[in-house]
Design a protein around this motif. Structure first.
Motif, PDB file in Angstrom:
ATOM      1  N   LEU A   4      -9.077   7.482  -9.477  1.00 26.12           N
ATOM      2  CA  LEU A   4      -8.797   6.053  -9.540  1.00 26.12           C
ATOM      3  C   LEU A   4      -7.470   5.836 -10.252  1.00 26.12           C
ATOM      4  N   VAL A   5      -6.630   4.991  -9.663  1.00 25.57           N
ATOM      5  CA  VAL A   5      -5.343   4.657 -10.271  1.00 25.57           C
ATOM      6  C   VAL A   5      -5.272   3.146 -10.447  1.00 25.57           C
ATOM      7  N   CYS A   6      -5.008   2.727 -11.684  1.00 23.49           N
ATOM      8  CA  CYS A   6      -4.808   1.314 -12.006  1.00 23.49           C
ATOM      9  C   CYS A   6      -3.365   1.151 -12.455  1.00 23.49           C
ATOM     10  N   GLU A   7      -2.684   0.159 -11.903  1.00 23.97           N
ATOM     11  CA  GLU A   7      -1.286  -0.113 -12.240  1.00 23.97           C
ATOM     12  C   GLU A   7      -1.161  -1.555 -12.719  1.00 23.97           C
ATOM     13  N   VAL A   8      -0.645  -1.717 -13.926  1.00 21.37           N
ATOM     14  CA  VAL A   8      -0.450  -3.034 -14.517  1.00 21.37           C
ATOM     15  C   VAL A   8       1.048  -3.321 -14.527  1.00 21.37           C
ATOM     16  N   PHE A   9       1.433  -4.427 -13.921  1.00 20.13           N
ATOM     17  CA  PHE A   9       2.839  -4.782 -13.804  1.00 20.13           C
ATOM     18  C   PHE A   9       3.285  -5.524 -15.063  1.00 20.13           C
ATOM     19  N   LEU A  10       4.239  -4.938 -15.755  1.00 22.48           N
ATOM     20  CA  LEU A  10       4.692  -5.464 -17.042  1.00 22.48           C
ATOM     21  C   LEU A  10       5.755  -6.551 -16.867  1.00 22.48           C
ATOM     22  N   ARG A  19       0.814  -1.219   0.000  1.00 24.79           N
ATOM     23  CA  ARG A  19       0.000   0.000   0.000  1.00 24.79           C
ATOM     24  C   ARG A  19       0.845   1.265   0.000  1.00 24.79           C
ATOM     25  N   GLY A  20       2.149   1.108  -0.007  1.00 19.06           N
ATOM     26  CA  GLY A  20       3.021   2.275  -0.046  1.00 19.06           C
ATOM     27  C   GLY A  20       3.110   2.851  -1.446  1.00 19.06           C
ATOM     28  N   SER A  21       4.017   3.792  -1.621  1.00 23.18           N
ATOM     29  CA  SER A  21       4.196   4.470  -2.895  1.00 23.18           C
ATOM     30  C   SER A  21       4.915   3.569  -3.892  1.00 23.18           C
ATOM     31  N   LEU A  22       4.218   3.182  -4.957  1.00 26.26           N
ATOM     32  CA  LEU A  22       4.846   2.384  -6.005  1.00 26.26           C
ATOM     33  C   LEU A  22       5.984   3.181  -6.637  1.00 26.26           C
ATOM     34  N   THR A  23       5.783   4.475  -6.809  1.00 27.14           N
ATOM     35  CA  THR A  23       6.845   5.320  -7.359  1.00 27.14           C
ATOM     36  C   THR A  23       8.124   5.169  -6.547  1.00 27.14           C
ATOM     37  N   GLN A  24       8.006   5.237  -5.227  1.00 28.92           N
ATOM     38  CA  GLN A  24       9.196   5.135  -4.377  1.00 28.92           C
ATOM     39  C   GLN A  24       9.847   3.753  -4.512  1.00 28.92           C
ATOM     40  N   VAL A  82       5.837  -0.604 -15.501  1.00 29.63           N
ATOM     41  CA  VAL A  82       4.434  -0.519 -15.088  1.00 29.63           C
ATOM     42  C   VAL A  82       3.686   0.343 -16.099  1.00 29.63           C
ATOM     43  N   TYR A  83       2.491  -0.098 -16.462  1.00 32.73           N
ATOM     44  CA  TYR A  83       1.565   0.716 -17.237  1.00 32.73           C
ATOM     45  C   TYR A  83       0.531   1.214 -16.228  1.00 32.73           C
ATOM     46  N   ALA A  84       0.318   2.523 -16.177  1.00 36.23           N
ATOM     47  CA  ALA A  84      -0.642   3.076 -15.220  1.00 36.23           C
ATOM     48  C   ALA A  84      -1.718   3.863 -15.960  1.00 36.23           C
ATOM     49  N   ARG A  85      -2.945   3.684 -15.502  1.00 37.67           N
ATOM     50  CA  ARG A  85      -4.095   4.394 -16.064  1.00 37.67           C
ATOM     51  C   ARG A  85      -4.814   5.060 -14.893  1.00 37.67           C
ATOM     52  N   SER A  86      -4.947   6.377 -14.973  1.00 41.55           N
ATOM     53  CA  SER A  86      -5.605   7.140 -13.911  1.00 41.55           C
ATOM     54  C   SER A  86      -6.852   7.809 -14.460  1.00 41.55           C
ATOM     55  N   ILE A  87      -7.914   7.770 -13.666  1.00 43.86           N
ATOM     56  CA  ILE A  87      -9.181   8.391 -14.022  1.00 43.86           C
ATOM     57  C   ILE A  87      -9.458   9.475 -12.982  1.00 43.86           C
ATOM     58  N   LEU A  91       2.326  10.602 -10.917  1.00 41.63           N
ATOM     59  CA  LEU A  91       1.147  10.989 -10.158  1.00 41.63           C
ATOM     60  C   LEU A  91       1.319  10.570  -8.697  1.00 41.63           C
ATOM     61  N   GLY A  92       1.969   9.430  -8.467  1.00 47.18           N
ATOM     62  CA  GLY A  92       2.220   8.967  -7.104  1.00 47.18           C
ATOM     63  C   GLY A  92       3.028   9.954  -6.288  1.00 47.18           C
TER      64      GLY A  92
END
Length: 184
Positions: A165-171, A38-43, A96-101, A122-123
């Motif tokens: 909403l943030v969706c993150e797809v792990f490539l 649940r932490g920052s994926l960016t970090q 990572v592919y990220a889609r934010s709404i 965005l993170g």
């Protein structure tokens, strides 16, 4: 890159599961750690790439979220939102592919800045905002081909009680990256 093409045109209307049902998806152990943190994926990605992290904007503009996205955000059908699609790169490779709404109603007041994130993560904006809170994580799998499955997670964030909403797809390239939990 066939994966990139498949994701850009994915409906993201897949079946999403709350974390307590992650075992129902049979996610491999390596992906479970990325999916449940649940932490920052960016970090995490900055650390894993030893600072060689960047954001590649694929597309950003006004559009209609799919039914699942609109429903989780409580948006009426056909209402427009800012849709942002990016690759999060480590060592110049898409991890990572990220889609934010971001609903139009969220882009008011201080949150107008979300429209101008550009090549920043965005993170980095979300996790540095004192008003940010995160909703529950949901996970899903996208079967790109009969041999290739991608794992994804999504969650709502709230800035000043306004949702996005943030969706993150792990490539696939991320599978070779050693997950290290961040220490606070």
């Amino acid at each position: 890159m066939p994966v990139r093409h498949s994701l850009i045109h994915a409906s993201f209307d897949a079946r999403w599961y709350h974390l307590r049902r992650l075992s129902a998806l049979h996610a491999p152990y390596h992906w479970q750690r990325w999916l449940t943190d649940r932490g920052s994926l960016t970090q995490h990605l900055i650390n894993a790439s030893q600072g060689h992290f960047s954001v590649e904007v694929i597309a950003q503009g006004w559009g209609r979220p799919n039914r699942s996205e609109a429903q989780i955000l409580g948006m009426p059908p056909r209402q427009l939102a800012l849709i942002r699609e990016v690759h999060l790169l480590g060592n110049q490779e898409p991890w990572v592919y990220a889609r934010s709404i971001i609903p139009a109603a969220t882009l008011t007041g201080r949150e107008r800045q979300l429209h101008h994130v550009g090549n920043r993560s965005l993170g980095s904006v979300l996790f540095n905002d004192r008003t940010m809170r995160r909703g529950p994580l949901e996970v899903s799998r996208f079967d790109i081909t009969s041999e290739q499955t991608l794992w994804a997670r999504r969650s709502q964030f709230y800035l000043s009680n306004k949702p996005l909403l943030v969706c993150e797809v792990f490539l696939p390239a991320l599978e070779q990256v050693n997950y290290q939990p961040t220490t606070s």
